[in-house]
Scaffold this active site. Sequence first.
Site, short mmCIF file in Angstrom:
data_model
loop_
_atom_site.label_atom_id
_atom_site.label_comp_id
_atom_site.label_asym_id
_atom_site.label_seq_id
_atom_site.Cartn_x
_atom_site.Cartn_y
_atom_site.Cartn_z
N GLU A 282 10.04 -4.33 21.91
CA GLU A 282 10.89 -3.24 22.43
C GLU A 282 11.80 -3.77 23.54
O GLU A 282 12.97 -3.41 23.62
CB GLU A 282 9.99 -2.11 22.95
N GLU A 285 14.59 -5.55 22.06
CA GLU A 285 15.52 -4.58 21.46
C GLU A 285 16.39 -3.92 22.54
O GLU A 285 17.60 -3.75 22.36
CB GLU A 285 14.67 -3.53 20.74
N CYS A 308 6.41 4.86 20.99
CA CYS A 308 4.99 4.58 20.73
C CYS A 308 4.14 5.85 20.58
O CYS A 308 2.99 5.77 20.20
CB CYS A 308 4.41 3.68 21.80
N SER A 328 13.73 3.32 19.67
CA SER A 328 13.40 1.94 19.32
C SER A 328 12.76 1.93 17.94
O SER A 328 12.07 2.88 17.55
CB SER A 328 12.40 1.42 20.36
N LYS A 367 -2.53 10.37 16.63
CA LYS A 367 -2.79 9.03 16.10
C LYS A 367 -3.52 9.09 14.76
O LYS A 367 -3.41 8.21 13.93
CB LYS A 367 -3.59 8.20 17.10
N GLU A 370 -0.72 9.57 12.52
CA GLU A 370 0.15 8.39 12.46
C GLU A 370 -0.40 7.35 11.48
O GLU A 370 0.33 6.80 10.67
CB GLU A 370 0.29 7.76 13.86
N GLU A 375 4.42 4.59 5.50
CA GLU A 375 5.08 3.32 5.86
C GLU A 375 4.14 2.37 6.59
O GLU A 375 4.48 1.22 6.83
CB GLU A 375 6.36 3.58 6.67
N CYS A 512 -0.65 9.70 27.87
CA CYS A 512 -1.88 9.62 27.07
C CYS A 512 -3.13 10.02 27.85
O CYS A 512 -4.11 10.45 27.25
CB CYS A 512 -2.08 8.23 26.52
FE1 HC1 Z 1 -1.33 5.85 24.07
FE2 HC1 Z 1 -0.12 3.84 23.15
S1 HC1 Z 1 -0.23 4.36 25.35
S2 HC1 Z 1 0.45 5.99 22.64
O1 HC1 Z 1 -0.42 6.95 25.05
O2 HC1 Z 1 1.70 3.29 23.26
O3 HC1 Z 1 -2.81 7.49 22.21
O4 HC1 Z 1 -3.74 5.43 25.73
O5 HC1 Z 1 -2.90 3.85 22.54
O6 HC1 Z 1 -0.32 3.20 20.19
O7 HC1 Z 1 -1.11 1.11 23.87
C1 HC1 Z 1 -2.32 6.92 22.99
C2 HC1 Z 1 -2.86 5.65 25.15
C3 HC1 Z 1 -1.97 4.31 23.03
C4 HC1 Z 1 -0.23 3.37 21.34
C5 HC1 Z 1 -0.72 2.10 23.57
#
Ligand code: HC1
Length: 579
Positions: A282, A285, A308, A328, A367, A370, A375, A512
């Site tokens: 990132e 980028e 993220c 990103s 998550k 996700e 993909e 988070c």
């Molecule tokens: Fe998160 Fe991440 S910080 S998104 O908040 O970018 O869930 O803790 O794991 O993937 O590293 C959450 C936290 C986490 C991702 C990272």
Amino acid sequence: IVKLTIDDKPVVVERGTTLLEAAKSIGINIPTLCYMKLEDLNFENKPGGCRVCVVEVEGRRNLAPACKTECSEGMVVHSHTVRVINARRTVMELILSDHPAECLTCAKSGNCDLQSMAQKLGIRELHYKGEQSRYKGDKSPAIIREMDKCIMCRRCETACNDVQTVGVLSAINRGFESVVAPAFEMDLDKSSCTYCGQCVAVCPTAALTERDSTWKVVEAIVNPQKTVIVQTAPAVRAALGEAFGMEPGTLVTGKMVAALKKLGFDYVFDTDFAADLTIMEEGAEILDRLSRHLNGDKEVKLPILTSCCPGWVKFFEHHFPEMIDIPSTAKSPQQMFGAIAKSYFAQQLKKKREDLVVVSVMPCLAKKYECTREEFQVNGDPDVNLSISTRELANLIRNANLDFGKLTDEDFDHPLGESTGASVIFGTTGGVIEAAIRSAYEMFTEKKLEKVDFLELRGMEGIRKATVDFDGLPINIGIAHGLGNARKLLEDIKAGKSEFHAIEIMACPGGCIGGGGQPYHHGDVEILKKRQKAIYAEDAGKPIRKSHENPYIQKLYKEFLGKPLSDKSHELLHTHYFD
Ligand code: HC1
Ligand code: SF4
């Protein structure tokens, strides 16, 4: 100002203050059920619906709900008379009369606000038997709705509509038929729900809970054909201890690793490693877009947005589809981890990717969704097979009868367990962009960054702005947490009014640390602040605090990826979005 007395104590408050707040200011705790306020996070739910907070006001015939009634001059209020207590008990009995009495097996037992209020008010028998709701609800990849357990407190509506501005949930129908649901009673996965889980985080009962995958994890662990790898998100270590009675803000990184090893995972790795990797990609980028912009390339779009947080990704895909080329393209750390584990690490183990099961422990419910996205699969095999929340990990530890508080600290395994302070702060609002700046500054200026703490980026305000000096070049940074705040920044970009070069967005209030899968905060925002402090403390104590200095990341590029934004990096670590 107005002067009044509550339980014979005089109190002076600003006009407009409610009786509930006035009582609190002099140490009188009036019980509440539907009411919830998260100071500083724009969350206040006071529909005045449950009537548990009623009090007696002299001169008034009816009891008054303290959460809705404003103080007036000379009021004489009694918060705990026999009449008040009887009314509260009757109200509770009525609420319980149509609630399924499934406490023994309910996912929320021990954490249920309805259950604890029934205990607090000493309800021992129910004098009314109401009709049971016909609703059962639905299952999405992340969230389960059991609407027969809904008590119509409206907290989820406030979270979804006022804080997140997603607007998926609202009350429908009347009487016993009333329920909170998406439009046309469609299932959540057909709606524009982001799976941020903020509705789950504030639900007082088990009407909204996470889809539980703990048993699937156990099945993978006991399967001798599988090598089971676990990765833990930055924010989990700052909250897991709460599930075992520890003070909020207690860091339990070493105990968490010890517990995971005892549970039987073959490798205990860290999502933080992949957060460092995210910064490499990132950061490169950001610099690429920035330098092209400085060279007058009109095609380049700024600001660049972090990517993220899967709740945030789903939000912009639904609500700002015309802007999907601005974020990103870097995958989230969870997904980068899965891609590297099932390629680079599988090669080291001389195993096929299908022989590996990658489990993530996340503070987040989105998550779970996700890792099901197409993909992020290769020939139907997901890079991350299962994602469980901090709460689910706590349950696994309890099921295995481990005495968490007494475990001796252990270290993550190598190579995917090594991380820097920059990656830990991903877990709180502002952390991702601070981590990115620590590396981007050095890459851009080719100078050493001496002061790594960017205090101007930290805090809990919903939208924060700061300008960082890149050796004479001012870089404007924006930060938003909570999707309602994100929406404001996006509207500005759309209107061509944004002055930012880069923006960090996290769907959950606090980032988070305030994720929908964390131990329940029960409305206490101080808990989030303590978790945030713990995250910064872990960063400060790390020997390496810049992602590009992680020796195992350097090794990964040398042995496998080449350099950031290489063809291999693009294939494994970048993604695209859908409108
Ligand atoms: Fe998160 Fe991440 S910080 S998104 O908040 O970018 O869930 O803790 O794991 O993937 O590293 C959450 C936290 C986490 C991702 C990272
Ligand atoms: Fe709304 Fe988030 Fe709950 Fe979905 S998960 S219904 S977006 S609060």
